[in-house]
Design a protein around this motif. Structure first.
Motif, PDB file in Angstrom:
ATOM      1  N   SER A 296      15.703  33.768   3.289  1.00 31.18           N
ATOM      2  CA  SER A 296      15.021  34.086   4.057  1.00 31.18           C
ATOM      3  C   SER A 296      14.299  33.241   5.679  1.00 31.18           C
ATOM      4  O   SER A 296      13.399  33.437   6.476  1.00 31.18           O
ATOM      5  N   TYR A 297      13.421  32.105   4.628  1.00 26.37           N
ATOM      6  CA  TYR A 297      12.135  31.812   4.514  1.00 26.37           C
ATOM      7  C   TYR A 297      12.533  30.865   6.312  1.00 26.37           C
ATOM      8  O   TYR A 297      13.590  30.388   6.358  1.00 26.37           O
ATOM      9  N   ASP A 298      11.140  30.466   6.937  1.00 22.43           N
ATOM     10  CA  ASP A 298      11.282  29.673   7.660  1.00 22.43           C
ATOM     11  C   ASP A 298      12.018  28.040   6.843  1.00 22.43           C
ATOM     12  O   ASP A 298      10.944  27.852   5.770  1.00 22.43           O
ATOM     13  N   PRO A 299      12.830  27.741   7.629  1.00 21.58           N
ATOM     14  CA  PRO A 299      13.198  26.620   6.724  1.00 21.58           C
ATOM     15  C   PRO A 299      12.339  25.545   7.127  1.00 21.58           C
ATOM     16  O   PRO A 299      12.122  24.391   5.761  1.00 21.58           O
ATOM     17  N   SER A 300      11.309  25.338   7.759  1.00 17.93           N
ATOM     18  CA  SER A 300      10.022  23.812   7.410  1.00 17.93           C
ATOM     19  C   SER A 300       9.781  24.959   6.316  1.00 17.93           C
ATOM     20  O   SER A 300       8.781  23.819   5.839  1.00 17.93           O
ATOM     21  N   LYS A 301       9.071  25.979   5.663  1.00 13.60           N
ATOM     22  CA  LYS A 301       8.812  26.589   4.391  1.00 13.60           C
ATOM     23  C   LYS A 301       9.135  25.972   3.049  1.00 13.60           C
ATOM     24  O   LYS A 301       8.362  26.167   2.053  1.00 13.60           O
ATOM     25  N   ILE A 302      10.702  25.286   3.311  1.00  8.53           N
ATOM     26  CA  ILE A 302      11.600  25.772   2.026  1.00  8.53           C
ATOM     27  C   ILE A 302      11.906  23.472   2.196  1.00  8.53           C
ATOM     28  O   ILE A 302      11.537  23.320   2.744  1.00  8.53           O
ATOM     29  N   ALA A 303      11.519  23.284   0.458  1.00  5.39           N
ATOM     30  CA  ALA A 303      11.558  22.400  -0.335  1.00  5.39           C
ATOM     31  C   ALA A 303      12.540  21.786   0.454  1.00  5.39           C
ATOM     32  O   ALA A 303      13.571  21.753  -0.072  1.00  5.39           O
ATOM     33  N   PHE A 304      13.215  20.537   1.166  1.00  9.21           N
ATOM     34  CA  PHE A 304      14.366  19.846   1.087  1.00  9.21           C
ATOM     35  C   PHE A 304      13.981  18.519  -0.205  1.00  9.21           C
ATOM     36  O   PHE A 304      13.548  17.655   0.649  1.00  9.21           O
ATOM     37  N   LYS A 305      15.598  18.446  -0.005  1.00  7.34           N
ATOM     38  CA  LYS A 305      15.463  16.914  -0.982  1.00  7.34           C
ATOM     39  C   LYS A 305      17.184  16.693  -0.837  1.00  7.34           C
ATOM     40  O   LYS A 305      17.410  16.918  -0.886  1.00  7.34           O
ATOM     41  N   ALA A 306      17.407  15.241  -1.369  1.00  3.68           N
ATOM     42  CA  ALA A 306      18.586  14.641  -2.115  1.00  3.68           C
ATOM     43  C   ALA A 306      18.877  15.353  -2.959  1.00  3.68           C
ATOM     44  O   ALA A 306      18.236  15.094  -3.991  1.00  3.68           O
ATOM     45  N   ILE A 307      19.701  16.405  -2.794  1.00  2.00           N
ATOM     46  CA  ILE A 307      20.562  16.689  -3.721  1.00  2.00           C
ATOM     47  C   ILE A 307      22.472  16.462  -4.193  1.00  2.00           C
ATOM     48  O   ILE A 307      22.644  16.349  -2.945  1.00  2.00           O
ATOM     49  N   ARG A 308      22.335  16.024  -5.375  1.00  2.00           N
ATOM     50  CA  ARG A 308      24.010  15.361  -5.670  1.00  2.00           C
ATOM     51  C   ARG A 308      24.626  16.562  -5.807  1.00  2.00           C
ATOM     52  O   ARG A 308      24.640  17.564  -6.945  1.00  2.00           O
ATOM     53  N   VAL A 309      25.179  17.080  -5.347  1.00  2.00           N
ATOM     54  CA  VAL A 309      26.516  18.591  -5.106  1.00  2.00           C
ATOM     55  C   VAL A 309      27.122  18.427  -6.163  1.00  2.00           C
ATOM     56  O   VAL A 309      28.183  19.617  -7.313  1.00  2.00           O
ATOM     57  N   ASP A 310      27.803  17.044  -6.814  1.00  2.00           N
ATOM     58  CA  ASP A 310      28.678  17.649  -8.335  1.00  2.00           C
ATOM     59  C   ASP A 310      27.587  18.516  -9.289  1.00  2.00           C
ATOM     60  O   ASP A 310      28.340  18.722 -10.082  1.00  2.00           O
ATOM     61  N   GLU A 311      26.531  17.807  -9.228  1.00  2.00           N
ATOM     62  CA  GLU A 311      25.361  17.647 -10.723  1.00  2.00           C
ATOM     63  C   GLU A 311      25.162  19.350 -10.143  1.00  2.00           C
ATOM     64  O   GLU A 311      25.414  20.657 -11.435  1.00  2.00           O
ATOM     65  N   ALA A 312      24.589  19.590  -9.240  1.00  2.00           N
ATOM     66  CA  ALA A 312      24.376  21.463  -8.593  1.00  2.00           C
ATOM     67  C   ALA A 312      25.727  22.401  -8.737  1.00  2.00           C
ATOM     68  O   ALA A 312      25.484  23.389  -9.745  1.00  2.00           O
ATOM     69  N   LEU A 313      26.771  22.155  -8.700  1.00  2.00           N
ATOM     70  CA  LEU A 313      28.426  22.561  -9.561  1.00  2.00           C
ATOM     71  C   LEU A 313      28.140  22.394 -11.524  1.00  2.00           C
ATOM     72  O   LEU A 313      28.447  23.754 -11.745  1.00  2.00           O
TER      73      LEU A 313
END
Length: 455
Positions: A296-313
């Protein structure tokens, strides 16, 4: 200073400036008109007296007597006649001689043929006059008492009208600004009465489409959002209290029963297992609430980076199977990908794992075979994830509220839960600019389809 007063003063100042400029133009025009008209009178009088002197052969003494007699009751024009050699031929009143002509003045008139100037407030005109092929110089002067009186009267009347107009404009501006700000005052008084206890109150718009109506509508929309937020918060707190109270009450009851009498080791083990189970429920609830807060945080407060979906799954599957070894989770790729960009998204690794783990766990938990499957496919712009199971399914009525926090449908009798997982998953997917939809049929299974834009 209030806006109403400031607006009134600004309106008055602007109007006063316009009136002042307008009055100045009128006064200046009247002044120049008086000057030009009086110069024309002087010129006419000068030529008339020259004609009496040269043409009518009226003697100088008679003309001087006429001048002196008229001077007692009128501002008679004083006329002097010279030849080009600065020889005085005639003067109305040499003893007065207001102009005091000199050789330089006569020469200047000869060069320019005609001149006009002021001497104090007396106007003077000098011009050439032809008689019998000879050139003479004539000067004429007088004080325009009547013209100055009219000009002063115009100035006084303008000043009086200006002051009266300013007072009237200020009062009118005050009246109209009061009328203009009445809706704002009404809105302010209504807004002062709105608090957390009566967020159902709204500002009156009266169907107006002007700026104030737009402001009232915007404010009402904000109140709608606040009211929904407060209601959600109350609902949230109520559900949290219930979810926490249930395992805590069970723990307290188990511990109280165990202290009432001596028990054998096996009975104590049972009590400890029950307490441990309830404690785990509390830990799971706390973790879910923390994850919900992060999503529920402000998106600007959350760290985003390149993520491989297969690895996350794969990580999410390992996490779920580590806690539930009997769960079966399959990951199926419906096509090969040659570019890592097709399998990568811009996201938060931790939150994505939480979302995928929730869907895996839900699929296994509500299936008799404890099995869940995800199919991964790609388009030019998106990654498609279809989480499916062959479980008990979700009724059409429950599907409408499935993403509502703490909502538990009719399937709650089949497995434990707190109603946070799916709402948390939706928040995470929306945070990643994706969408999540549900397709389900009771007793045939459920499919959650997620669409997320890839890098």
């Amino acid at each position: 200073m209030k806006a109403k007063t400031r607006l009134t003063l600004l309106f008055t100042l602007i109007t006063a400036t316009i009136l002042l400029v307008f009055a100045f133009i009128i006064y200046y025009s009247a002044k120049k008109s008086r000057e030009n008209e009086f110069y024309a009178v002087l010129k006419k009088e000068a030529i008339t007296k020259a004609n009496l002197f040269f043409n009518a052969k009226v003697d100088a003494k008679t003309l001087q007597d006429i001048y002196r007699n008229n001077r007692q009751i009128l501002n008679e024009v004083e006329v002097a006649i010279y030849d080009t050699n600065f020889v005085l031929l005639y003067h109305d009143a040499l003893d007065i001689d207001f102009v005091k002509e000199n050789r330089q003045m006569i020469d200047q008139i000869s060069r320019h043929h005609e001149i006009q100037f002021f001497k104090q407030k007396w106007q003077v005109v000098g011009l050439e006059h032809q008689f019998e092929n000879k050139t003479y110089i004539i000067t004429a002067t007088a004080y325009d008492q009547y013209g100055y009186k009219k000009l002063n009267s115009l100035l006084q009347n303008s000043a009086i009208v200006f002051v009266i107009a300013i007072v009237f404009i200020y009062l009118a501006g005050l009246f109209f600004s009061k009328k203009a700000f009445e809706p704002i005052k009404e809105m302010t008084n209504k807004a002062k009465n709105i608090s957390a206890t009566n967020l159902d109150l709204r500002l009156n718009t009266n169907g107006s489409k002007d700026e104030l109506g737009e402001l009232a509508n915007t404010f009402n929309e904000m109140l709608n959002r606040l009211e929904n937020s407060f209601d959600t918060q109350k609902h949230f707190v109520s559900n949290i209290s219930h979810e926490i109270r249930t395992p805590l009450s069970a723990i307290i009851t188990e511990l109280e029963l165990s202290t009432n009498k001596n028990r054998n080791i096996e009975e104590y083990k049972v009590v400890i297992q029950n307490v441990l189970s309830d404690a785990r429920k509390l830990v799971k609830l706390s973790n879910s609430l923390l994850d919900l807060a992060k999503a529920s945080y402000d998106p600007s407060k959350i760290a985003f980076k390149a993520i491989r979906v297969d690895e996350a799954l794969l990580d999410a599957r390992q996490q779920v199977q580590h806690a539930n070894t009997h769960y079966k989770i399959d990951i199926h790729f419906e096509g090969d990908f040659e570019d890592d960009r097709h399998i990568s998204i811009n996201g938060n690794e931790y939150l994505l794992k939480v979302a995928f783990a929730n869907l895996f766990e839900n699929g296994c938990k509500f299936s008799e075979n404890k099995q869940s499957k995800v199919s991964v496919s790609f388009t030019d712009e998106h990654i498609l994830l279809a989480f499916s199971d062959k479980g008990i399914g979700i009724s059409a009525n429950d599907q409408k509220n499935i993403f509502t926090p703490f909502y538990r449908g009719s399937n709650k009798i089949y497995a434990d839960g707190n109603g946070i997982g799916l709402s948390l998953t939706q928040k995470i997917i929306l945070l990643h600019k994706g969408t999540i939809t549900i397709t389900s049929m009771p007793n045939y299974g459920t499919t959650f389809t997620i669409t997320i834009p890839h890098i």
